[in-house]
Design an enzyme around this catalytic site. Structure first.
Site, PDB file in Angstrom:
ATOM      1  N   CYS A 199      -0.435  -1.116   9.995  1.00 45.81           N
ATOM      2  CA  CYS A 199       0.335  -1.158   8.548  1.00 45.81           C
ATOM      3  C   CYS A 199       0.235  -2.329   7.678  1.00 45.81           C
ATOM      4  O   CYS A 199       0.035  -3.276   8.189  1.00 45.81           O
ATOM      5  CB  CYS A 199       1.514  -0.102   8.944  1.00 45.81           C
ATOM      6  SG  CYS A 199       1.274   1.186   9.789  1.00 45.81           S
ATOM      7  N   ASP A 200       0.803  -2.063   6.383  1.00 46.85           N
ATOM      8  CA  ASP A 200       0.086  -2.896   5.371  1.00 46.85           C
ATOM      9  C   ASP A 200       0.823  -4.398   5.650  1.00 46.85           C
ATOM     10  O   ASP A 200      -0.351  -5.314   5.667  1.00 46.85           O
ATOM     11  CB  ASP A 200       1.145  -2.408   4.160  1.00 46.85           C
ATOM     12  CG  ASP A 200       0.603  -0.915   3.956  1.00 46.85           C
ATOM     13  OD1 ASP A 200       0.119  -0.267   4.612  1.00 46.85           O
ATOM     14  OD2 ASP A 200       0.682  -0.548   2.753  1.00 46.85           O
ATOM     15  N   GLU A 251       5.452  -1.625  -4.453  1.00 40.81           N
ATOM     16  CA  GLU A 251       4.461  -0.797  -4.737  1.00 40.81           C
ATOM     17  C   GLU A 251       5.084   0.276  -5.505  1.00 40.81           C
ATOM     18  O   GLU A 251       5.945   0.935  -5.221  1.00 40.81           O
ATOM     19  CB  GLU A 251       3.841  -0.137  -3.298  1.00 40.81           C
ATOM     20  CG  GLU A 251       3.048  -1.330  -2.482  1.00 40.81           C
ATOM     21  CD  GLU A 251       2.217  -0.559  -1.570  1.00 40.81           C
ATOM     22  OE1 GLU A 251       1.404  -1.417  -0.761  1.00 40.81           O
ATOM     23  OE2 GLU A 251       2.706   0.395  -0.840  1.00 40.81           O
ATOM     24  N   CYS A 299      -2.358   5.494   7.855  1.00 44.18           N
ATOM     25  CA  CYS A 299      -2.368   6.539   7.092  1.00 44.18           C
ATOM     26  C   CYS A 299      -3.916   6.748   6.837  1.00 44.18           C
ATOM     27  O   CYS A 299      -4.714   5.636   6.467  1.00 44.18           O
ATOM     28  CB  CYS A 299      -1.782   6.635   5.589  1.00 44.18           C
ATOM     29  SG  CYS A 299       0.142   6.669   5.798  1.00 44.18           S
ATOM     30  N   SER A 301       0.274   0.937  -4.216  1.00 46.44           N
ATOM     31  CA  SER A 301      -0.197   1.301  -2.913  1.00 46.44           C
ATOM     32  C   SER A 301      -1.855   1.398  -2.765  1.00 46.44           C
ATOM     33  O   SER A 301      -2.198   1.892  -3.741  1.00 46.44           O
ATOM     34  CB  SER A 301       0.528   2.556  -2.536  1.00 46.44           C
ATOM     35  OG  SER A 301      -0.066   3.261  -1.384  1.00 46.44           O
TER      36      SER A 301
END
Length: 552
Positions: free
Chosen positions: A119-120, A442, A191, A468
């Protein structure tokens, strides 16, 4: 930094005693100490099963004669943090992650480090720490989520965000919405589209810090556990050969990462993170380099949100290694660089072919002759701004419209949801930059609402915040300098004409320079929005987005 510093000699008797309190034997103390950074938690779908990945890494370390030492770091789910004050903490958490890893590693003198993120912000935060520490390190992520199914089509998280706007237009019923939220995110993992997490996992492969397959092997595949064991095995080889992150990451490996970035069409956030990573690697990096690479790198993949394919499809089509080999065969990739596998780039990708040319196009038949991202400059963004060109409808690559000006995301969303945005408008959201936000939120909610209402081919959005990786449309972010620092975006007024020309890398406010000077004279810097706590310190110390939004 070596573990011998805390293990050997009479002065380290107390230290060894504490290790033995942990159940560690003399035999284990004689072996290299390998730190395993585990960001597992039950907050983030991409992290909920990372303990399994860490167990596999631990097995690999034990198989090759190392002593694994596991410690944790924080993580924030951008999807859950989206569109409320929590998103202010997302980018800011990257610095906390890097700092916390640095702190633990310096205190415990590991011989090597295995990074286990997903994740980010967690992925770049861990990479930044590894480069700062410069001890042998390897990254193995948790891998991507599989897409869901809804009304006989595949969907992902971005479908949910866009469905909010579609619901307001009457496209979906209450029953549809209930079904979509049950089916859109069907497995653990980052995702399913080429959003920021999967973008950074892919680029960690391209830059040489992760083994091949790291970017695309699905989270739920046992092959991911085997890759984790391989990473645990490989870290001992890196320790024995004293191969450090800064031996791998240099300007040429960053150029390789940018090539892959452009070919695949990754998230705009990758530019923010690569800038920060380059700083930790002590490499000169400029936004001009991004466009130089983009102009000579064809875009050959269209993964969600830019298209209807998903990272799972990219995996079956040959993965990032097939993309890299296609670039290498055409002279666009440096194959002589060292990687954590112990092999050169060219050796890692040898024989990796495209299995499905509908997913990974050959360079002879690209979607576009240039890359998936572009940096724009102009009087509204003298230090640059970024757009995901591959996710912009061709009709919006050149656009002129009247500015609709908002001083926060909330103001903009209220107007968008109130159906007050018209075809041709250019929405300007400012005071959402690293300092002004603070935290450079975001803004998937406004872009998704626009797309869900069917206006993504008619309305542009410009912000000193960011987007995003799930965003599509003419969404231009990272405008620098930001409004809080007196950047020109602070002087845009309602009704001003903004001219966007993405193919020519320009974005300009059609207002005479003398008028802008007068507006600047009247501008008064607003007070910082947060007065205490971490965000207050962050806002005072953070740099411009054009410099990676790092703490200075």
């Amino acid at each position: 930094m070596k573990s011998e510093d805390i293990k050997k000699g009479i002065n380290r008797l107390p230290h060894r005693s504490l290790f033995k309190a942990l159940g560690i034997t003399d035999t284990e103390l004689k072996r290299p100490l390998i730190g395993i950074v585990n960001s597992a938690n039950t907050l983030i779908p991409g992290h909920m099963y990372l303990d399994i990945i860490v167990d596999s890494v631990k097995t690999g370390v034990l198989m090759t004669g190392g002593t694994p030492q596991i410690f944790s770091t924080i993580g924030i789910c951008d999807g859950i943090a989206m569109n409320h004050p929590g998103m202010k903490y997302s980018l800011a958490s990257r610095e906390l992650i890097a700092d916390s890893i640095e702190s633990v590693c310096m205190a415990h003198s590991f011989d090597g480090l295995v990074l286990v993120p997903n994740c980010d912000k967690i992925i770049p935060g861990m990479i930044m720490a590894a480069l700062r520490l410069n001890i042998p390190s390897i990254l193995i992520s948790g891998g991507p989520m599989l897409p869901g199914r809804f009304k006989d089509r595949r969907v992902d998280l971005s479908t949910c965000f866009e469905a909010v706007g579609s619901y307001k237009t009457g496209k979906y019923s209450d029953e549809d919405i209930a079904l979509l939220e049950d089916e859109a995110c069907p497995t653990c993992g980052s995702c399913a589209g080429m959003f920021t997490a999967n973008s950074m996992n892919c680029l960690s492969e391209a830059i040489g810090l992760a083994l091949t397959g790291n970017g695309t092997i699905p989270a739920v595949f046992s092959k991911r556990q085997r890759l984790a064991k391989a990473a645990g095995i490989k870290i001992l080889d890196l320790v024995n050969k004293d191969i450090k992150p800064r031996d791998i990451v240099n300007i040429d490996s960053i150029k390789n990462a940018l090539r892959v970035d452009m070919a695949v069409g990754c998230s705009t956030n990758t530019i923010l993170h690569l800038t920060a990573i380059a700083k930790e690697a002590k490499v000169d990096f400029s936004l001009e380099l991004v466009n130089t690479i983009s102009k000579s790198t064809p875009n050959i993949c269209r993964i969600s949100p830019a298209g209807s394919d998903y990272v799972e499809d990219l995996y079956y089509a040959g993965g990032i290694q097939a993309v890299m080999n296609e670039l290498y065969k055409n002279g666009l990739l440096n194959g002589e660089l060292m990687t954590v596998s112990g092999e050169k780039v060219s050796e890692n990708i040898s024989g990796c072919v495209i299995n499905n040319e509908d997913i990974i196009r050959p360079l002879s038949n690209p979607y576009t002759e240039d890359g998936g991202l572009a940096v724009l400059w102009g009087n509204i963004a003298p230090e640059g701004c970024v757009v995901k060109k591959s996710a912009v409808d061709p009709s919006m690559l050149k656009h002129s419209g009247k500015a609709r000006v908002f001083n926060s995301e909330e103001e903009a969303v209220a107007v968008i949801m109130g159906d007050s945005v018209k075809s041709g408008d250019v929405i300007v959201i400012r005071y959402e930059g690293p300092k002004g936000g603070p935290g450079m939120r975001e803004m998937l909610t406004p872009t998704s609402a626009i797309a869900g209402a069917g206006l993504d081919k008619e309305v542009a959005l410009i912000t000193d915040g960011r987007f995003s990786g799930a965003t599509r449309g003419a969404s231009i972010g990272h405008v620098s300098p930001e409004a809080q620092e007196g950047g020109p975006i602070a002087f845009v007024q309602e009704g001003d004409t903004i001219e966007i020309d993405i193919n020519n890398n320009s974005v300009n406010l059609a207002v005479d320079s003398s008028v802008l000077k007068e507006r600047k004279k009247k501008w008064v810097e607003p007070p910082l929005k947060v007065k205490e706590g971490y965000l207050s310190r962050y806002a005072r110390m953070v740099s411009s987005a054009s410099r990676g939004a790092v703490l200075e």
